[in-house]
Design a protein around this motif. Structure first.
Motif, PDB file in Angstrom:
ATOM      1  N   MET A   1       0.849  -1.186   0.000  1.00 39.69           N
ATOM      2  CA  MET A   1       0.000   0.000   0.000  1.00 39.69           C
ATOM      3  C   MET A   1       0.886   1.238   0.000  1.00 39.69           C
ATOM      4  O   MET A   1       1.850   1.330   0.742  1.00 39.69           O
ATOM      5  N   ASP A   2       0.587   2.190  -0.863  1.00 37.26           N
ATOM      6  CA  ASP A   2       1.347   3.434  -0.927  1.00 37.26           C
ATOM      7  C   ASP A   2       1.022   4.321   0.266  1.00 37.26           C
ATOM      8  O   ASP A   2      -0.101   4.334   0.756  1.00 37.26           O
ATOM      9  N   SER A   3       2.021   5.077   0.699  1.00 40.12           N
ATOM     10  CA  SER A   3       1.813   6.038   1.777  1.00 40.12           C
ATOM     11  C   SER A   3       0.964   7.186   1.260  1.00 40.12           C
ATOM     12  O   SER A   3       1.055   7.563   0.091  1.00 40.12           O
ATOM     13  N   PRO A   4       0.144   7.789   2.130  1.00 40.09           N
ATOM     14  CA  PRO A   4      -0.618   8.957   1.700  1.00 40.09           C
ATOM     15  C   PRO A   4       0.331  10.071   1.307  1.00 40.09           C
ATOM     16  O   PRO A   4       1.412  10.207   1.875  1.00 40.09           O
ATOM     17  N   ARG A   5      -0.045  10.842   0.342  1.00 39.77           N
ATOM     18  CA  ARG A   5       0.785  11.948  -0.111  1.00 39.77           C
ATOM     19  C   ARG A   5      -0.035  13.224  -0.088  1.00 39.77           C
ATOM     20  O   ARG A   5      -1.164  13.246  -0.547  1.00 39.77           O
ATOM     21  N   GLU A   6       0.530  14.246   0.457  1.00 34.41           N
ATOM     22  CA  GLU A   6      -0.145  15.531   0.532  1.00 34.41           C
ATOM     23  C   GLU A   6       0.764  16.571  -0.098  1.00 34.41           C
ATOM     24  O   GLU A   6       1.954  16.622   0.176  1.00 34.41           O
ATOM     25  N   THR A   7       0.187  17.361  -0.978  1.00 34.71           N
ATOM     26  CA  THR A   7       0.927  18.459  -1.588  1.00 34.71           C
ATOM     27  C   THR A   7       0.212  19.746  -1.217  1.00 34.71           C
ATOM     28  O   THR A   7      -0.992  19.869  -1.427  1.00 34.71           O
ATOM     29  N   ARG A  36     -13.628  15.355   4.762  1.00 32.67           N
ATOM     30  CA  ARG A  36     -13.689  15.825   6.145  1.00 32.67           C
ATOM     31  C   ARG A  36     -12.389  15.412   6.817  1.00 32.67           C
ATOM     32  O   ARG A  36     -12.041  14.236   6.855  1.00 32.67           O
ATOM     33  N   LEU A  37     -11.673  16.395   7.317  1.00 29.13           N
ATOM     34  CA  LEU A  37     -10.399  16.162   7.984  1.00 29.13           C
ATOM     35  C   LEU A  37     -10.496  16.689   9.401  1.00 29.13           C
ATOM     36  O   LEU A  37     -10.873  17.837   9.616  1.00 29.13           O
ATOM     37  N   ASP A  38     -10.186  15.834  10.362  1.00 34.28           N
ATOM     38  CA  ASP A  38     -10.127  16.260  11.760  1.00 34.28           C
ATOM     39  C   ASP A  38      -8.664  16.298  12.159  1.00 34.28           C
ATOM     40  O   ASP A  38      -7.941  15.319  11.971  1.00 34.28           O
ATOM     41  N   ALA A  39      -8.212  17.423  12.680  1.00 33.21           N
ATOM     42  CA  ALA A  39      -6.800  17.570  13.020  1.00 33.21           C
ATOM     43  C   ALA A  39      -6.649  18.095  14.441  1.00 33.21           C
ATOM     44  O   ALA A  39      -7.419  18.933  14.890  1.00 33.21           O
ATOM     45  N   ARG A  57       1.157  17.468  14.079  1.00 36.91           N
ATOM     46  CA  ARG A  57      -0.272  17.332  13.816  1.00 36.91           C
ATOM     47  C   ARG A  57      -0.661  15.864  13.758  1.00 36.91           C
ATOM     48  O   ARG A  57       0.053  15.041  13.174  1.00 36.91           O
ATOM     49  N   LEU A  58      -1.800  15.553  14.334  1.00 37.85           N
ATOM     50  CA  LEU A  58      -2.427  14.243  14.203  1.00 37.85           C
ATOM     51  C   LEU A  58      -3.745  14.480  13.478  1.00 37.85           C
ATOM     52  O   LEU A  58      -4.593  15.246  13.956  1.00 37.85           O
ATOM     53  N   ARG A  59      -3.888  13.869  12.293  1.00 32.99           N
ATOM     54  CA  ARG A  59      -5.067  14.117  11.460  1.00 32.99           C
ATOM     55  C   ARG A  59      -5.777  12.800  11.179  1.00 32.99           C
ATOM     56  O   ARG A  59      -5.148  11.794  10.888  1.00 32.99           O
ATOM     57  N   ARG A  60      -7.102  12.856  11.265  1.00 32.39           N
ATOM     58  CA  ARG A  60      -7.919  11.694  10.914  1.00 32.39           C
ATOM     59  C   ARG A  60      -8.568  11.956   9.566  1.00 32.39           C
ATOM     60  O   ARG A  60      -9.183  12.992   9.344  1.00 32.39           O
ATOM     61  N   VAL A  61      -8.381  10.996   8.668  1.00 33.53           N
ATOM     62  CA  VAL A  61      -9.011  11.030   7.347  1.00 33.53           C
ATOM     63  C   VAL A  61      -9.814   9.738   7.232  1.00 33.53           C
ATOM     64  O   VAL A  61      -9.236   8.668   7.068  1.00 33.53           O
ATOM     65  N   GLY A  62     -11.113   9.843   7.373  1.00 31.74           N
ATOM     66  CA  GLY A  62     -11.935   8.637   7.398  1.00 31.74           C
ATOM     67  C   GLY A  62     -11.593   7.808   8.630  1.00 31.74           C
ATOM     68  O   GLY A  62     -11.654   8.293   9.749  1.00 31.74           O
ATOM     69  N   ARG A  63     -11.159   6.560   8.406  1.00 29.91           N
ATOM     70  CA  ARG A  63     -10.782   5.682   9.524  1.00 29.91           C
ATOM     71  C   ARG A  63      -9.282   5.674   9.765  1.00 29.91           C
ATOM     72  O   ARG A  63      -8.804   4.987  10.657  1.00 29.91           O
ATOM     73  N   ASP A  64      -8.527   6.409   8.955  1.00 31.22           N
ATOM     74  CA  ASP A  64      -7.067   6.412   9.059  1.00 31.22           C
ATOM     75  C   ASP A  64      -6.567   7.622   9.840  1.00 31.22           C
ATOM     76  O   ASP A  64      -7.178   8.691   9.819  1.00 31.22           O
ATOM     77  N   TRP A  65      -5.430   7.446  10.508  1.00 28.13           N
ATOM     78  CA  TRP A  65      -4.764   8.527  11.237  1.00 28.13           C
ATOM     79  C   TRP A  65      -3.395   8.762  10.605  1.00 28.13           C
ATOM     80  O   TRP A  65      -2.694   7.815  10.262  1.00 28.13           O
ATOM     81  N   VAL A  66      -3.031  10.032  10.453  1.00 26.97           N
ATOM     82  CA  VAL A  66      -1.735  10.410   9.894  1.00 26.97           C
ATOM     83  C   VAL A  66      -1.088  11.409  10.839  1.00 26.97           C
ATOM     84  O   VAL A  66      -1.704  12.419  11.186  1.00 26.97           O
ATOM     85  N   GLN A  67       0.132  11.106  11.253  1.00 24.69           N
ATOM     86  CA  GLN A  67       0.879  12.016  12.112  1.00 24.69           C
ATOM     87  C   GLN A  67       1.921  12.731  11.246  1.00 24.69           C
ATOM     88  O   GLN A  67       2.635  12.089  10.475  1.00 24.69           O
TER      89      GLN A  67
END
Length: 75
Positions: A1-7, A36-39, A57-67
């Protein structure tokens, strides 16, 4: 699985240029989407991260969490 990418793009526009940007063909043809992003941002009580140009930052995107640790570019 590819890592999420944010630009992230930050643009500084002269007064009135926002209309030209919105009217650009490449943007008109893009399909808009909404997420919907919760941070939650963290720092020490003395705000050491902020004082050093950083943000944790700790962000929730759907069911996933990204630090993410953001830091200002060193020039």
């Amino acid at each position: 699985m590819d890592s999420p990418r944010e630009t992230e793009l930050k643009l500084r526009l002269p007064a009135g240029a926002d209309k030209a940007l919105r009217d650009a063909a490449v943007l008109r043809s893009a399909a808009p989407r909404t997420l919907r992003l919760d941070a939650t941002y963290f720092d020490t009580p003395a705000r050491l991260l902020q004082a050093n140009g950083m943000a944790l930052r700790l962000r929730r995107v759907g069911r996933d969490w990204v630090q993410t640790l953001k830091a200002a570019a060193v020039v």
